[in-house]
Design a protein around this motif. Sequence first.
Motif: not given
Length: 90
Positions: A18-24, A64-73
């Motif tokens: 999650y943190f890797s994808v978020s930072l990228y 919405i993009r940062p919120k969609l990254i939460g789908l990693v969980y």
Amino acid sequence: MGFIKLVVFGFIGLTVIYFSVSLYSRSVRKERLEDEFDAENPDGDRDARDAFVTAGLQAYDASIRPKLIGLVYVVPTLAIGAIVYMINAN
């Protein structure tokens, strides 16, 4: 005991992802904003560029993009839950 290890290490692994994808994603957005400003203002002011990038990143944070990254969980958890259910149902 094995299930608890799976949950703990799975959560740790998903957090790293999650943190890797978020930072990228954030760095790609920042780079795109910098390139956009440079294309529109070839001899632009550094302070104006920083303000433009800051405003763009604030808009990105509200999108919405940062919120969609939460789908990693969510997605791997649902997939593993479905697999465990199917295996145990038979």
